[in-house]
Design a protein around this motif. Structure first.
Motif, PDB file in Angstrom:
ATOM      1  N   ALA A 131       0.823  -1.211   0.000  1.00 59.58           N
ATOM      2  CA  ALA A 131       0.000   0.000   0.000  1.00 59.58           C
ATOM      3  C   ALA A 131       0.856   1.260   0.000  1.00 59.58           C
ATOM      4  O   ALA A 131       0.452   2.287  -0.568  1.00 59.58           O
ATOM      5  CB  ALA A 131      -0.933  -0.001   1.212  1.00 59.58           C
ATOM      6  N   GLU A 190      -0.807   5.452  -4.207  1.00 62.68           N
ATOM      7  CA  GLU A 190      -2.207   5.591  -3.812  1.00 62.68           C
ATOM      8  C   GLU A 190      -3.121   4.609  -4.543  1.00 62.68           C
ATOM      9  O   GLU A 190      -4.205   4.285  -4.062  1.00 62.68           O
ATOM     10  CB  GLU A 190      -2.697   7.017  -4.088  1.00 62.68           C
ATOM     11  N   SER A 230      -4.274   4.322  -0.420  1.00 58.27           N
ATOM     12  CA  SER A 230      -4.349   3.016  -1.071  1.00 58.27           C
ATOM     13  C   SER A 230      -5.349   2.106  -0.364  1.00 58.27           C
ATOM     14  O   SER A 230      -6.204   1.476  -0.999  1.00 58.27           O
ATOM     15  CB  SER A 230      -2.968   2.355  -1.094  1.00 58.27           C
TER      16      SER A 230
END
Length: 428
Positions: A255, A259, A296
């Motif tokens: 993550a 994003e 994310s």
């Protein structure tokens, strides 16, 4: 993290194909570099990277590369050397050789394996610099026998100081002899079509941002490309015995890339789902790149609860993730059921970063569900194959009628007569 029904979630993101504006921008850049060469390359470097260069400054000098060693820790050099060794050993096992098969009638068939002549490697430098990507692109090409490997990277990956010294050291350790300070779509165009300063290549490899990805798609056909790499993905398949803190940390390891990166937990346990969600919330707050990781998780993170491990594997095979971690008891028991995944990590101690940096397998892996039909970068990406056919007179006389039958069935009389004229000369 949100809990979603398995049937509703997909790793495919339409935004990865670019907006009309992005595609138009890339087409314009590629065409300008194709027709104007260095002039367009330098113009876009100043406009987009805010770095003004002369053509003579495009190529990074040996002195700059050697000077980079004084700017990095000795421990980094040791680490990059160890990683390079492991990557090389792993890829050496993928080497192919030419083969020939001689039949009693004098027919010889075969396949000739040759390396590509010249390969371009793109090393990104946007939200972060990735020295490991240098190794993962260059070493398989070297193992394949590619004689010319050229690397491009944005001119300010290290900020005002220029190219990140860690990238330069990684390039030197990988054996790169030709390196240019240029990035973005303009770098891809230069590699594909050549400029006064940069000779064209046969294939372009390496990840980049959306503009790099779209440029690779734009030049495909003039050159080969490795893939249309999208944002990173990880799926963790976990049972109720998995350590929630390990699972959360591994989800966040992807993550934090971008994003648009996707981090998914597939689990057989509702309590595990909650425990991991809590751990993600706790750990993300401690990350230096927490704003990226949180975006994310919010946009592309998810938890899918299933009834059985087998059902979870069905979800995995449908998602075809870039990275798959199998954090269940006896993970080897389920390996044969996994059909679609770029890289598979088995057990609690096979964390995804092990593969990213040190284990040896390539970390440039298919994304966006393309693991259904494609593979990680390997030595095969840097070779080409030629078929070899040698037919003896005896073989042609024995098989000529069959060849003519097939040719005439397809309406290609010229094909048939190319055989017939030989048979008639030989009295057949």
């Amino acid at each position: 993290m949100r809990i979603v029904p398995a049937r509703e979630f997909s790793l495919q993101r339409e935004v990865e194909y670019g907006s009309p504006e992005q595609n138009a921008t890339v087409k314009a850049i590629v065409q300008d570099v194709k027709h104007e060469g260095d002039a367009a390359l330098l113009r876009y470097t100043e406009k987009l990277d805010r770095v003004a260069l002369e053509a003579s400054q495009l190529r990074v000098t040996d002195e700059e590369i050697q000077a980079a060693y004084s700017k990095v820790e000795a421990s980094f050099v040791t680490a990059i050397q160890k990683a390079a060794h492991n990557i090389r050993v792993y890829h050496e096992k993928q080497r192919r050789t030419s083969w020939f098969d001689l039949q009693p009638d004098g027919t010889m068939l075969g396949q000739i394996i040759r390396p590509l002549r010249r390969v371009g490697v793109y090393v990104p430098g946007g939200k972060a610099a990735y020295p490991s990507s240098v190794l993962m692109n260059v070493i398989p090409a070297q193992v394949a026998g590619v004689p010319e490997i050229v690397m491009v990277t944005p001119p300010a990956t290290g900020g005002k100081e220029g190219i990140d010294p860690y990238i330069l050291v990684a390039a030197a350790e990988a054996g790169v002899k030709e390196l240019y300070r240029v990035g973005g779509a303009q770098a891809i165009a230069a590699l594909a079509y050549g400029t006064e300063s940069i000779a064209p290549v046969d294939k372009i490899c390496g990840p980049g941002n959306i503009y790099v990805a779209l440029a690779k798609r734009e030049v495909y056909g003039a050159v080969d490309i490795d893939s249309m790499a999208g944002p990173s993905e990880i799926v963790v398949l976990a049972d109720d015995k998995a350590d929630a803190s390990y699972v959360a940390a591994d989800l966040l390891s992807q993550a934090e890339h971008d994003e648009m990166a996707s981090a998914i937990l597939v689990t057989t346990s509702s309590s595990q789902a909650q425990a991991v969600a809590d751990e993600v919330a706790r750990q993300v707050a401690e990350l230096p790149r927490r704003s990226i990781a949180q975006a994310s998780i919010d946009q592309y993170g998810a938890i899918i609860v299933v009834d059985t491990i087998e059902e979870g594997i069905q979800v995995v095979n449908r998602l075809a993730p870039e990275h798959l971690e199998v954090m269940v008891e006896e993970p080897m028991q389920y390996l044969g059921l996994i059909e679609n995944a770029g890289a598979i990590f088995l057990g609690a101690y096979s964390s995804e970063p092990v593969g990213d940096y040190l284990a040896g397998p390539n970390h440039i892996i298919p994304t966006n569900g393309t693991a259904r039909y494609s593979s990680p970068v390997d030595v095969d990406d840097f070779i080409k194959k030629s078929s070899l056919i040698h037919y003896s007179k005896e073989a042609l006389l024995a098989n000529g009628a069959t060849i003519m039958e097939l040719a005439r069935h397809e309406g290609l009389e010229g094909h048939a007569r190319a055989i017939q004229i030989r048979l008639e000369k030989e009295g057949k």
